[in-house]
Design an enzyme around this catalytic site. Structure first.
Site, PDB file in Angstrom:
ATOM      1  N   HIS A 157       0.829  -1.207   0.000  1.00 58.45           N
ATOM      2  CA  HIS A 157       0.000   0.000   0.000  1.00 58.45           C
ATOM      3  C   HIS A 157       0.868   1.263   0.000  1.00 58.45           C
ATOM      4  O   HIS A 157       0.716   2.134  -0.862  1.00 58.45           O
ATOM      5  CB  HIS A 157      -0.898  -0.046   1.240  1.00 58.45           C
ATOM      6  CG  HIS A 157      -1.817   1.124   1.392  1.00 58.45           C
ATOM      7  ND1 HIS A 157      -3.168   1.042   1.142  1.00 58.45           N
ATOM      8  CD2 HIS A 157      -1.601   2.402   1.799  1.00 58.45           C
ATOM      9  CE1 HIS A 157      -3.741   2.214   1.362  1.00 58.45           C
ATOM     10  NE2 HIS A 157      -2.810   3.060   1.781  1.00 58.45           N
ATOM     11  N   GLU A 158       1.773   1.352   0.955  1.00 59.06           N
ATOM     12  CA  GLU A 158       2.574   2.579   1.084  1.00 59.06           C
ATOM     13  C   GLU A 158       3.559   2.756  -0.064  1.00 59.06           C
ATOM     14  O   GLU A 158       3.851   3.889  -0.463  1.00 59.06           O
ATOM     15  CB  GLU A 158       3.292   2.599   2.433  1.00 59.06           C
ATOM     16  CG  GLU A 158       2.378   2.575   3.651  1.00 59.06           C
ATOM     17  CD  GLU A 158       1.358   3.707   3.677  1.00 59.06           C
ATOM     18  OE1 GLU A 158       1.575   4.730   2.977  1.00 59.06           O
ATOM     19  OE2 GLU A 158       0.348   3.565   4.378  1.00 59.06           O
ATOM     20  N   HIS A 199       1.776   4.509  -2.828  1.00 60.64           N
ATOM     21  CA  HIS A 199       1.848   5.960  -2.622  1.00 60.64           C
ATOM     22  C   HIS A 199       3.219   6.486  -3.044  1.00 60.64           C
ATOM     23  O   HIS A 199       3.325   7.531  -3.711  1.00 60.64           O
ATOM     24  CB  HIS A 199       1.663   6.290  -1.139  1.00 60.64           C
ATOM     25  CG  HIS A 199       0.253   6.222  -0.645  1.00 60.64           C
ATOM     26  ND1 HIS A 199      -0.787   6.854  -1.282  1.00 60.64           N
ATOM     27  CD2 HIS A 199      -0.276   5.619   0.455  1.00 60.64           C
ATOM     28  CE1 HIS A 199      -1.909   6.639  -0.603  1.00 60.64           C
ATOM     29  NE2 HIS A 199      -1.624   5.891   0.441  1.00 60.64           N
ATOM     30  N   HIS A 209       3.763   6.636  -6.759  1.00 56.76           N
ATOM     31  CA  HIS A 209       2.918   7.721  -7.271  1.00 56.76           C
ATOM     32  C   HIS A 209       3.643   9.063  -7.090  1.00 56.76           C
ATOM     33  O   HIS A 209       3.742   9.876  -8.034  1.00 56.76           O
ATOM     34  CB  HIS A 209       1.590   7.707  -6.514  1.00 56.76           C
ATOM     35  CG  HIS A 209       0.524   8.565  -7.112  1.00 56.76           C
ATOM     36  ND1 HIS A 209      -0.740   8.661  -6.567  1.00 56.76           N
ATOM     37  CD2 HIS A 209       0.513   9.396  -8.187  1.00 56.76           C
ATOM     38  CE1 HIS A 209      -1.472   9.478  -7.294  1.00 56.76           C
ATOM     39  NE2 HIS A 209      -0.734   9.947  -8.275  1.00 56.76           N
TER      40      HIS A 209
END
Length: 601
Positions: free
Chosen positions: A391-392, A395, A398
């Site tokens: 998940h992180e 980020h 991105h």
């Protein structure tokens, strides 16, 4: 008796498992030198007051210097905030964070003339500026985004006053962070054998995931009784947060603080309201999940300390961090080698602060920075921790792509799209793990984790969003947000979302006191919308391959160069429609079908 577990001090953590904070500043002294430069730049920018419309050259000079100053602010803020989060008890970094915030508020006050002056330039004059000075094209989107909110901008004097109030407006969030992370202490939990387990915001969920129901209940009561002892303080802080949002939204002539918060990122309020309505229309699936959980646990009563308990035994195991990294790397093969090169760079160059230590900020996040992203984890070796890593890093990649593709003024993507990249990684990881197993028990274990993601992200975050919406409405109607009022509303929503098969424990009514996202200005709904979009995008990537990946990488590289709705449309998802939410919840229902079949006696 088993050895009592302890949480290490920061100095006891292997340097290889700490983020490379020195990539921002080698020393605190270097940070202070740049803080002086930042403060000097503030004075230089203030000299432009009254002159932005004088000429294209004057406007360009101001925008160029503003961009340079904001880049410096980003670096300064990242350093002091990351250092503070390493150990929230250290006064030095609390002070540095405070100094930076004061300096940043001073910048906002000194440049508060910017928006009114930009709005005073006519469309015809601005078109002439673009024609006369081609370098202004770099700032076209930045200028458009300011000018689109013209009706909510006040006079220069009023704007300066609101900017000067910025530090006070941040006080509820600052107070809550220190209260919840640094000052709160909880009684040790006790397991079925009498062993003690230290409880903190970081260790709580791991205890709730234990198969030992005695430990789960003890940890649940320890945490919420701890917050219960300060419920009036917690309520006063949250009420102050709601009030400051209300004040600023009314000052800027918005209909509500929710509308003001969403307009900042150019997201229609209908997206927020459509989400809640779509979830309400699919509440039967959540209630069905609760019934299945109660059945599989074999309990007469299902309590909130049972909602994270493992439903499939004998499959879960500790996952070393090195293995988690390799699994995530392998799972993201559908994203292509260019994407995985960035992932590998992050793994090998200490972008990640891996393990919990005393005083460390709880939870997990990724903070974008020009040098590279910084990812905070509190990795515990569970399957959930592995998904948090995926998940992180979504980020992080991105941020990495946006920073390297867009100019600094267009690189910082808005929060509405932030959760898409992270959750798409999780969805691909789940598909990878499901594709690897042929064991019925292991498949049930993984599907249960997938169901948990839907429960936690789509349903629970929507419940948070509805709570935030409702307390904002209460405040606008003049209702005082006391601890009893907040607890009553939170309890009501838990009854609605979890249904008749869940015992609504008194303690769960206090959960609002431990949720930091209620200080993020109507943020949480984006976890649910982002999850819905990510489910759609991950399936498109797996189905279509390279064309879908190309569109998706374009989305990740877009920063804020387009509206968030348009960025997602470019990747293949229309979030102005409730359809992505309904499709995601249809998948949730299908997963429930399979889970029921796999666990039939």
């Amino acid at each position: 008796m088993a050895e009592i577990k302890t949480i290490p001090q920061r100095c006891e953590i292997d340097p290889a498992d700490k983020w490379a904070i020195e990539d921002l500043y080698a020393t605190d002294e270097a940070w202070y030198e740049d803080l002086k430069k930042f403060q000097a730049a503030t004075g230089a920018l203030s000299a432009f007051a009254g002159h932005l419309g004088d000429s294209p050259a004057s406007l360009l000079d101001f925008l160029t210097k503003t961009e340079e100053t904001l880049v410096l602010a980003h670096r300064l803020g990242n350093y002091c905030q990351r250092k503070s989060d390493e150990d929230t008890r250290v006064p030095k970094y609390q002070a540095m964070e405070g100094q930076f915030m004061s300096a940043y508020v001073a910048l906002e006050a000194a440049t508060s003339f910017e928006t009114p002056e930009l709005l005073s330039i006519s469309d015809e004059a601005l078109d002439g500026f673009y024609a006369a000075e081609p370098k202004l094209e770099r700032y076209r989107r930045y200028l458009w985004n300011i000018r689109r909110r013209k009706e909510h901008v006040l006079s220069p004097a009023e704007e300066k006053l609101l900017a000067a109030a910025g530090e006070m407006a941040n006080a509820p969030s600052t107070i809550y962070g220190l209260f919840a992370n640094a000052d709160m202490h909880f009684e040790d939990a006790v397991d079925a054998e009498g062993n003690k387990h230290p409880i903190s915001q970081g260790t709580f969920v791991a205890c709730e995931e234990s198969s030992d129901r005695v430990l789960r209940k003890s940890a649940f009561e320890s945490l919420y009784h701890g917050f219960g002892g300060f419920k009036n303080t917690a309520a006063a802080v949250l009420a102050s947060q709601v009030k400051q949002l209300q004040f600023f939204s009314e000052a800027r002539k918005y209909g509500s603080s929710m509308e003001a918060s969403l307009d900042a990122t150019n997201v229609p309020t209908s997206v927020y309201l459509n989400l809640i309505e779509a979830v309400h229309q699919n509440m039967d699936k959540m209630h069905r999940y609760v019934r299945l959980r109660k059945k599989l646990l074999g309990v007469d009563e299902l309590h909130f300390y049972d909602v994270y308990a493992p439903l499939v035994s004998g499959v879960d195991r500790k996952i070393p961090f090195a293995e988690a990294k390799q699994t995530v790397y392998d799972a993201l093969a559908p994203m292509g080698e260019d994407y995985r090169k960035i992932l590998k760079e992050g793994f090998e160059n200490r972008w990640i602060d891996v393990y919990q230590n005393e005083g460390k900020r709880s939870g997990a996040y990724s903070a974008g920075a020009m040098v590279h992203p910084f990812v905070l984890l509190n990795y515990s070796g569970t399957l959930d921790s592995q998904f948090t890593l995926a998940h992180e890093m979504g980020h992080a990649i991105h941020s990495y792509l946006s920073c390297r593709t867009q100019t600094p003024v267009d690189a910082d993507y808005v929060i509405f799209v932030a959760e898409v990249a992270s959750t798409c990684n999780e969805a691909l990881l789940m598909e990878y793990l499901l594709g690897k197993t042929t064991d019925k028990k292991e498949r049930a274990y993984l599907i249960n984790h997938f169901l948990e993601q839907f429960k936690s992200t789509l349903y629970r975050q929507t419940m948070f969003a509805e709570f935030e919406l409702n307390i904002g409405r209460m405040a606008k109607e003049g209702k005082t947000l006391t601890a009893d009022t907040l607890c009553a509303e939170y309890r009501r929503l838990n009854e609605l979302y979890f249904g008749p098969d869940m015992v609504i424990d008194d303690e769960i009514a206090l959960e609002w006191a431990r949720i930091p996202h209620f200080y993020y200005n109507y943020y949480v709904f984006q976890y649910a919308t982002g999850y819905s979009a990510a489910i759609a995008l991950s399936r498109r990537i797996l189905k279509e391959g390279e064309p879908a990946v190309k569109d998706y990488i374009g989305f990740l590289s877009g920063g804020c160069s387009k509206s968030p709705i348009d960025l997602l449309k470019g990747a293949g998802v229309d979030m102005t429609s409730p359809e992505p939410v309904n499709q995601a919840l249809q998948l949730f229902g299908e997963l429930l079908d399979e889970m029921e079949a796999l666990t039939q006696e």
